[in-house]
Enzyme design. Sequence first.
Site, PDB file in Angstrom:
ATOM      1  N   TYR A 192      -0.684   8.240  -2.606  1.00 10.95           N
ATOM      2  CA  TYR A 192      -0.806   7.847  -3.792  1.00 10.95           C
ATOM      3  C   TYR A 192      -1.914   8.453  -4.555  1.00 10.95           C
ATOM      4  CZ  TYR A 192       2.683   3.898  -3.861  1.00 10.95           C
ATOM      5  OH  TYR A 192       4.007   3.103  -3.508  1.00 10.95           O
ATOM      6  N   CYS A 195      -4.413  -1.306  -1.773  1.00 12.33           N
ATOM      7  CA  CYS A 195      -4.398   0.026  -2.087  1.00 12.33           C
ATOM      8  C   CYS A 195      -5.263   0.353  -3.403  1.00 12.33           C
ATOM      9  CB  CYS A 195      -3.154   0.706  -2.671  1.00 12.33           C
ATOM     10  SG  CYS A 195      -3.172   2.397  -2.749  1.00 12.33           S
ATOM     11  N   ASP A 249       0.953  -1.144  -0.203  1.00 11.97           N
ATOM     12  CA  ASP A 249      -0.047  -0.030  -0.116  1.00 11.97           C
ATOM     13  C   ASP A 249       1.004   1.150  -0.038  1.00 11.97           C
ATOM     14  OD1 ASP A 249      -2.353   1.602   0.379  1.00 11.97           O
ATOM     15  OD2 ASP A 249      -1.912   1.725   2.558  1.00 11.97           O
ATOM     16  N   SER A 250       0.157   2.388  -0.126  1.00 13.08           N
ATOM     17  CA  SER A 250       1.211   3.486  -0.286  1.00 13.08           C
ATOM     18  C   SER A 250       1.581   3.813   1.323  1.00 13.08           C
ATOM     19  CB  SER A 250       0.096   4.607  -0.572  1.00 13.08           C
ATOM     20  OG  SER A 250      -1.008   4.912   0.224  1.00 13.08           O
ATOM     21  N   THR A 292      -6.044   2.775  -4.980  1.00 10.85           N
ATOM     22  CA  THR A 292      -5.436   3.772  -6.117  1.00 10.85           C
ATOM     23  C   THR A 292      -4.508   2.867  -6.985  1.00 10.85           C
ATOM     24  OG1 THR A 292      -5.669   5.606  -4.516  1.00 10.85           O
ATOM     25  CG2 THR A 292      -4.460   6.307  -6.321  1.00 10.85           C
ATOM     26  N   CYS A 298     -11.413   3.010  -0.548  1.00  5.23           N
ATOM     27  CA  CYS A 298     -10.136   3.318  -0.039  1.00  5.23           C
ATOM     28  C   CYS A 298      -9.813   2.276   1.139  1.00  5.23           C
ATOM     29  CB  CYS A 298     -10.162   4.888   0.214  1.00  5.23           C
ATOM     30  SG  CYS A 298      -8.617   5.529   1.034  1.00  5.23           S
ATOM     31  N   GLU A 336      -6.070   9.935   9.235  1.00  6.63           N
ATOM     32  CA  GLU A 336      -4.697   9.686   9.889  1.00  6.63           C
ATOM     33  C   GLU A 336      -4.494  10.499  11.129  1.00  6.63           C
ATOM     34  OE1 GLU A 336      -1.772   9.757   6.784  1.00  6.63           O
ATOM     35  OE2 GLU A 336      -2.217   7.796   6.118  1.00  6.63           O
ATOM     36  N   HIS A 362      -8.480   3.472   3.846  1.00  5.50           N
ATOM     37  CA  HIS A 362      -8.649   4.075   5.315  1.00  5.50           C
ATOM     38  C   HIS A 362     -10.083   3.870   5.553  1.00  5.50           C
ATOM     39  CE1 HIS A 362      -4.661   5.398   4.326  1.00  5.50           C
ATOM     40  NE2 HIS A 362      -4.750   6.192   5.143  1.00  5.50           N
TER      41      HIS A 362
HETATM   42  N1  DGL Z   1      -4.002   3.841  -0.040  1.00  3.51           N
HETATM   43  C1  DGL Z   1      -4.908   4.817  -0.789  1.00  3.51           C
HETATM   44  C2  DGL Z   1      -6.188   4.130  -1.021  1.00  3.51           C
HETATM   45  O1  DGL Z   1      -6.669   3.205  -0.831  1.00  3.51           O
HETATM   46  C3  DGL Z   1      -5.237   5.909   0.125  1.00  3.51           C
HETATM   47  C4  DGL Z   1      -3.854   7.014   0.409  1.00  3.51           C
HETATM   48  C5  DGL Z   1      -3.179   7.591  -0.536  1.00  3.51           C
HETATM   49  O2  DGL Z   1      -3.811   8.328  -1.293  1.00  3.51           O
HETATM   50  O3  DGL Z   1      -2.224   7.183  -0.571  1.00  3.51           O
HETATM   51  O4  DGL Z   1      -6.530   4.595  -2.388  1.00  3.51           O
END
Ligand code: DGL
Length: 266
Positions: A42, A73, A10-11, A75, A184, A152, A186
């Site tokens: 990301y 992730c 993940d990012s 994205t 997403c 966060e 989060h």
């Molecule tokens: N992990 C990213 C997602 O699920 C969210 C956080 C980011 O933008 O890096 O899209």
Amino acid sequence: MSSAPLGFFDSGVGGLTVVRAVQELLPSEDIIYLGDTARLPYGSKSPETIRQFADEDVRFLLSKEVKAIVVACNTATAHALPTLHSKYRIPIIGVIEPGVEAALSEPSAERVGIIATQGTIRSHAYQHALAQRRTGLVIYGQATPLLVPLIEENWIEHPATKLVLKTYLDPLVEKGIDTLMLACTHYPLLIPVLKELLPGDIRLVDSATTCAEHLKRELTRRELLNPNIGPGILSIHLTDFSEQFGELASHFLKKSTGRIQRAVLG
Ligand code: DGL
């Protein structure tokens, strides 16, 4: 091969919501988790950059001899999964398809809202995946870029977060959505607040639990389930480490993370 670890990337540490769901369903699997904290987010970066980052993340996990990879992730799944599939032979599972299947497992779903990063919404990956599987769906994509920083900050119950959520969601509610996809990593943490703010008949679909179920089916089909009975080991690797990431990681995982290692990509 089946006793090799699973790789996740993940990012940042948000993908640990997917790890948590997988640990509940497949407790014997060892997991190597890579969070590219040095280069997050990301969600606001270009598709080309995300494809390059995702490729580097995959190569790091391959160097750890994983048996399958989960792109934890949304994205990165949206922008990079097709390229990764064409380049690597190892099973690579993203979070979009399982989420879409779960959303459409309800035959009466007709009006679907999607909330996600700018990158995920702009990629149209969810919109295409939904429209391909069911004709006549009405789909609304809503980019919700303020949510990741608020989560966060652990401002989940904060009035500011509720106001931001209402601003993003009221137009979707007015359009009469029956399903809301939390697209997403989060957003599973927002489920209690979303239940408070949204009409009770809107179904929430998150990508963490649906991805875990999909992964279990795939590992079973490929005879890759870990035959060991003991609890699996989780090793977390981050490209940048700070105390804040450590705290956030335990928050996403809902337990202690153990020692976090520094990952060097390239
Ligand atoms: N992990 C990213 C997602 O699920 C969210 C956080 C980011 O933008 O890096 O899209």
